[in-house]
Motif scaffolding. Structure first.
Motif, mmCIF file in Angstrom:
data_model
loop_
_atom_site.group_PDB
_atom_site.id
_atom_site.type_symbol
_atom_site.label_atom_id
_atom_site.label_comp_id
_atom_site.label_asym_id
_atom_site.label_seq_id
_atom_site.Cartn_x
_atom_site.Cartn_y
_atom_site.Cartn_z
ATOM 1 N N GLN A 190 -8.117 8.870 11.209
ATOM 2 C CA GLN A 190 -6.726 8.307 11.232
ATOM 3 C C GLN A 190 -5.848 9.029 12.078
ATOM 4 O O GLN A 190 -5.551 9.830 11.728
ATOM 5 C CB GLN A 190 -5.560 7.990 9.972
ATOM 6 C CG GLN A 190 -6.788 7.075 9.303
ATOM 7 C CD GLN A 190 -6.120 6.967 7.467
ATOM 8 O OE1 GLN A 190 -4.909 6.571 7.338
ATOM 9 N NE2 GLN A 190 -7.096 7.999 6.970
ATOM 10 N N ILE A 195 -2.709 10.811 13.429
ATOM 11 C CA ILE A 195 -0.720 11.286 12.924
ATOM 12 C C ILE A 195 0.025 11.303 14.445
ATOM 13 O O ILE A 195 -0.573 11.415 15.340
ATOM 14 C CB ILE A 195 -0.932 12.618 12.929
ATOM 15 C CG1 ILE A 195 -1.563 12.270 11.801
ATOM 16 C CG2 ILE A 195 0.819 12.531 12.375
ATOM 17 C CD1 ILE A 195 -1.796 14.486 10.601
ATOM 18 N N LEU A 199 2.562 8.292 9.998
ATOM 19 C CA LEU A 199 1.617 7.754 9.736
ATOM 20 C C LEU A 199 1.444 7.763 8.259
ATOM 21 O O LEU A 199 2.020 8.389 7.623
ATOM 22 C CB LEU A 199 0.110 9.146 9.852
ATOM 23 C CG LEU A 199 -0.984 7.678 9.137
ATOM 24 C CD1 LEU A 199 -1.530 6.686 10.333
ATOM 25 C CD2 LEU A 199 -2.296 9.376 9.669
ATOM 26 N N PRO A 206 -0.854 7.610 5.607
ATOM 27 C CA PRO A 206 -2.155 7.656 5.393
ATOM 28 C C PRO A 206 -3.171 6.524 4.545
ATOM 29 O O PRO A 206 -2.956 6.580 3.689
ATOM 30 C CB PRO A 206 -2.908 9.055 5.373
ATOM 31 C CG PRO A 206 -1.216 9.430 5.177
ATOM 32 C CD PRO A 206 -0.816 8.837 5.385
ATOM 33 N N THR A 207 -3.822 6.404 5.279
ATOM 34 C CA THR A 207 -4.951 5.488 3.928
ATOM 35 C C THR A 207 -5.823 5.995 3.297
ATOM 36 O O THR A 207 -6.318 7.088 3.633
ATOM 37 C CB THR A 207 -5.287 3.823 4.521
ATOM 38 O OG1 THR A 207 -4.596 3.494 4.800
ATOM 39 C CG2 THR A 207 -6.525 3.612 3.362
ATOM 40 N N TYR A 208 -5.978 6.654 2.310
ATOM 41 C CA TYR A 208 -7.189 7.364 1.018
ATOM 42 C C TYR A 208 -7.598 6.688 0.104
ATOM 43 O O TYR A 208 -7.943 5.647 0.239
ATOM 44 C CB TYR A 208 -6.527 7.480 0.111
ATOM 45 C CG TYR A 208 -5.160 9.159 0.686
ATOM 46 C CD1 TYR A 208 -5.836 10.357 1.027
ATOM 47 C CD2 TYR A 208 -4.298 9.208 1.321
ATOM 48 C CE1 TYR A 208 -4.822 11.290 1.805
ATOM 49 C CE2 TYR A 208 -3.271 10.083 1.848
ATOM 50 C CZ TYR A 208 -3.652 10.610 2.239
ATOM 51 O OH TYR A 208 -2.670 11.703 1.872
ATOM 52 N N ALA A 264 -8.964 11.544 2.802
ATOM 53 C CA ALA A 264 -8.420 10.620 4.256
ATOM 54 C C ALA A 264 -8.972 12.731 5.211
ATOM 55 O O ALA A 264 -8.616 12.884 5.072
ATOM 56 C CB ALA A 264 -6.994 10.511 3.939
ATOM 57 N N LEU A 315 -8.540 13.005 9.380
ATOM 58 C CA LEU A 315 -6.748 13.244 10.238
ATOM 59 C C LEU A 315 -7.547 14.012 11.485
ATOM 60 O O LEU A 315 -7.657 14.334 11.359
ATOM 61 C CB LEU A 315 -5.515 13.771 9.292
ATOM 62 C CG LEU A 315 -4.963 12.914 8.312
ATOM 63 C CD1 LEU A 315 -4.103 13.837 7.154
ATOM 64 C CD2 LEU A 315 -5.057 11.549 8.416
#
Length: 110
Positions: free
Chosen positions: A7, A9, A14, A16-18, A106, A108
């Motif tokens: 994902q 930033i 952002l 984030p999706t975990y 996540a 990143l």
């Protein structure tokens, strides 16, 4: 091993999706790649990033990070390709978790 989607930033932000941690996963390596690990379990746990590099014929040690119990929260990285990239694909790092109960992650990149 499943590859976690990376994902980005952005300046605009952002959220984030975990994902629930699996026994082992892979993430994309890079100079700006990080792994964010959250632990809500009552016990601390460790995250191991497998090193694949050698320096002067000596193997580089794996990166082992302890994530505290209950409210543990660790950013791990950067996950440099020259240290952690798989010899099979040259772009992904292998991640292992000592426990997956109550652990979310996540991948990143900035």
């Amino acid at each position: 091993m499943a590859l976690l989607a990376q994902q980005v930033i952005a300046r605009s932000g952002l959220t984030p999706t975990y994902s629930a941690a699996a026994g082992s996963t892979t993430v994309t390596c890079g100079d700006r790649s990080f792994l964010h690990v959250k632990n809500t379990n009552g016990s601390s746990m460790t995250v191991t990033v497998t090193a694949t590099a050698t320096v002067d014929g000596q193997a580089v040690a794996d990166l082992v990070v302890t994530v505290p119990a209950t409210t543990g929260d660790k950013m791990i990285g950067p996950l440099l390709g020259r240290l952690f990239a798989s010899t099979a694909d040259g772009t992904s790092a292998a991640i292992a978790y000592s426990s997956t109960t109550g652990v979310t992650v996540a991948s990143l990149v900035i």
